[in-house]
Motif scaffolding. Structure first.
Motif, short mmCIF file in Angstrom:
data_model
loop_
_atom_site.label_atom_id
_atom_site.label_comp_id
_atom_site.label_asym_id
_atom_site.label_seq_id
_atom_site.Cartn_x
_atom_site.Cartn_y
_atom_site.Cartn_z
N ARG A 33 0.83 -1.21 0.00
CA ARG A 33 0.00 0.00 0.00
C ARG A 33 0.87 1.26 0.00
O ARG A 33 0.59 2.22 -0.74
N ALA A 34 1.91 1.24 0.81
CA ALA A 34 2.77 2.41 0.90
C ALA A 34 3.44 2.71 -0.44
O ALA A 34 3.52 3.87 -0.87
N GLU A 35 3.90 1.66 -1.13
CA GLU A 35 4.56 1.86 -2.43
C GLU A 35 3.57 2.35 -3.48
O GLU A 35 3.88 3.26 -4.27
N VAL A 36 2.40 1.76 -3.50
CA VAL A 36 1.39 2.17 -4.49
C VAL A 36 0.97 3.62 -4.23
O VAL A 36 0.91 4.43 -5.16
N ARG A 37 0.69 3.94 -2.98
CA ARG A 37 0.23 5.30 -2.66
C ARG A 37 1.32 6.34 -2.90
O ARG A 37 1.02 7.50 -3.19
N ALA A 38 2.60 5.92 -2.80
CA ALA A 38 3.70 6.85 -3.05
C ALA A 38 4.02 7.01 -4.53
O ALA A 38 4.87 7.83 -4.91
N GLY A 39 3.38 6.20 -5.37
CA GLY A 39 3.62 6.27 -6.81
C GLY A 39 4.87 5.56 -7.26
O GLY A 39 5.33 5.76 -8.39
N ALA A 40 5.42 4.68 -6.40
CA ALA A 40 6.68 4.01 -6.72
C ALA A 40 6.56 3.06 -7.91
O ALA A 40 7.57 2.77 -8.57
N LEU A 41 5.35 2.58 -8.20
CA LEU A 41 5.17 1.64 -9.31
C LEU A 41 4.69 2.33 -10.58
O LEU A 41 4.47 1.66 -11.59
N GLY A 42 4.54 3.64 -10.53
CA GLY A 42 3.95 4.33 -11.67
C GLY A 42 2.45 4.09 -11.70
O GLY A 42 1.81 3.95 -10.66
N ARG A 43 1.89 4.01 -12.87
CA ARG A 43 0.46 3.72 -13.01
C ARG A 43 0.22 2.23 -12.82
O ARG A 43 0.73 1.41 -13.58
N VAL A 44 -0.52 1.88 -11.80
CA VAL A 44 -0.84 0.47 -11.54
C VAL A 44 -1.85 0.00 -12.58
O VAL A 44 -2.91 0.60 -12.75
N HIS A 45 -1.50 -1.09 -13.28
CA HIS A 45 -2.41 -1.60 -14.32
C HIS A 45 -2.91 -3.01 -14.05
O HIS A 45 -3.94 -3.42 -14.59
N THR A 46 -2.18 -3.80 -13.21
CA THR A 46 -2.55 -5.19 -13.00
C THR A 46 -2.31 -5.59 -11.55
O THR A 46 -1.27 -5.25 -10.97
N LEU A 47 -3.28 -6.32 -10.99
CA LEU A 47 -3.10 -6.92 -9.67
C LEU A 47 -3.51 -8.39 -9.75
O LEU A 47 -4.43 -8.75 -10.49
N ARG A 48 -2.82 -9.23 -9.00
CA ARG A 48 -3.13 -10.66 -8.96
C ARG A 48 -3.18 -11.08 -7.49
O ARG A 48 -2.17 -10.96 -6.78
N ALA A 49 -4.32 -11.56 -7.05
CA ALA A 49 -4.51 -11.96 -5.65
C ALA A 49 -4.97 -13.40 -5.59
O ALA A 49 -5.74 -13.85 -6.44
N GLN A 50 -4.51 -14.12 -4.57
CA GLN A 50 -4.97 -15.49 -4.39
C GLN A 50 -5.14 -15.80 -2.90
O GLN A 50 -4.41 -15.29 -2.05
N THR A 51 -6.13 -16.62 -2.61
CA THR A 51 -6.32 -17.19 -1.28
C THR A 51 -6.62 -18.66 -1.46
O THR A 51 -7.62 -19.02 -2.09
N CYS A 52 -5.76 -19.50 -0.91
CA CYS A 52 -5.87 -20.94 -1.13
C CYS A 52 -5.85 -21.69 0.20
O CYS A 52 -4.85 -21.64 0.93
N ASP A 53 -6.94 -22.37 0.50
CA ASP A 53 -7.00 -23.23 1.69
C ASP A 53 -6.43 -24.60 1.35
O ASP A 53 -6.72 -25.15 0.27
N PRO A 54 -5.69 -25.23 2.26
CA PRO A 54 -5.13 -26.55 1.97
C PRO A 54 -6.18 -27.65 1.91
O PRO A 54 -6.08 -28.58 1.12
#
Length: 352
Positions: A130-151
């Motif tokens: 969050r800190a990096e995104v809000r600071a603009g360190a990544l430039g324009r954010v275009h893609t996010l990939r999230a996963q939650t996997c139960d065993p």
């Protein structure tokens, strides 16, 4: 001394009670529908217990922590704010957005202060992302990939009342994406499959699911979830922008087995999660793999409760208001509609 009441002493509730009991200048009183469980935990911790929620709320509490089953959250939040005390409640606020809106009206009526438990907001990786995104360190954010996997999947009885994989499981990813980016979700396209135990189909649920989210700034996010990730419990978030890419959750407990990586064979006794054949395999992750959410987010849960105490004492702003929980739930409900009707669904369609 801050006096906190805690209702619900199952696995997560007992963990919260131990966390609160260990904090300086905090006293905790526990209660449960099974009063014997509360009495037993209180004896173990050396603290007080109450035989029921009514008795607990008459204990002149400074704040209330709710860690009961979903069906009782709305009532307990409303009773807490009516008593004039700050409330922490595990997600969800209620079973659906309509009931959640009723709770919000009650909170507003009493001028209540309620923090909802989305613990990823306190995980070091998500905080840094969050800190990096809000600071603009990544430039324009275009893609996010999230996963939650139960065993392994929860029991059938849990699935029957969970609300489905998007509301129970992926809702954490929906909240994290909103929180990290500061952007709202505009629309979703979701699907799911049922190749596991028959009770998933029986209750209209999926054991594996995927959703594509379009954010309000046209960034795209993929969210995947499964109840059958036998390698271990896996939760990650990747964020890619025009100037950089980062990932949260990539530590030694991540249950992934790298293959095709040049280098010496690792010692399988020290690194059982890494490929040891054919001269491939990096010395990461060292393992052991996370067994479940309590392992993966152990410190985040502690930090979350510490933040609630600060919030209850008026020292910080609310880290997760009820309205944020509602927004994540809207995304989950849109995914349910999309999966059922096999079409893109805007959040505006489900917003009440």
């Amino acid at each position: 001394m801050t006096l906190l009441g805690l209702v619900g002493v199952g696995r997560i509730g007992a963990f919260h009670a131990r966390t609160l009991h260990g904090l300086p200048d905090v006293e905790v009183v526990v209660a449960d529908v099974q009063s014997g469980r509360a009495e037993e935990l209180a004896a173990t911790l050396g603290t007080r217990w109450a035989p029921d929620i009514g008795s607990l709320l008459r204990t002149d509490l400074d704040a209330l922590v709710v860690a009961t089953s979903t069906g009782s959250h709305a009532e307990l939040i409303e009773r807490g704010v009516a008593a004039g005390i700050p409330v922490f409640c595990e997600k969800p606020v209620a079973e659906n957005s309509a009931k959640t809106l009723e709770v919000i009206k009650s909170v507003d009526k009493y001028g209540g202060r309620v923090q909802i438990g989305f613990q990823r907001r306190f995980d070091a990786g998500y905080v840094a992302a969050r800190a990096e995104v809000r600071a603009g360190a990544l430039g324009r954010v275009h893609t996010l990939r999230a996963q939650t996997c139960d065993p392994v999947p929860p029991p059938a009885g849990y699935i029957a009342t969970s609300g489905g994989i998007f509301r129970d499981c992926s809702v954490h990813d929906f909240d994290a994406i909103r929180w990290v980016t500061g952007r709202e979700v505009a629309s979703v396209f979701a699907s799911g499959s049922d190749r596991g135990a028959p009770f998933f189909a029986e209750f209209g649920d999926a054991d594996t699911a995927a959703a594509v989210l379009r954010l309000e700034d046209d960034a795209l996010a993929t969210v995947t979830a499964t109840r059958y990730h036998g390698a271990g419990y896996a939760v990650t978030l990747d964020v890619a922008g025009t100037q950089g890419s980062i990932g949260a959750g990539y530590d030694d407990g991540l249950p992934v087995r790298p293959v095709g990586v040049p280098g010496p064979d690792p010692d399988p006794d020290l690194n059982p999660h890494t490929d040891s054949g054919g001269g491939s395999g990096a010395a990461w992750p060292k393992g052991p793999a996370y067994a479940g959410f309590m392992d993966r987010f152990h410190q985040a849960y502690i930090d979350e409760l510490q933040a609630f105490v600060c919030f209850a004492e008026g020292r910080i702003e609310n880290p997760c208001p009820v309205g944020d929980a509602l927004e994540a739930l809207y995304v989950a409900e849109a995914c349910d509609v999309s999966r059922a009707e096999n079409r893109p669904v805007t959040i505006a369609e489900v917003r009440r």
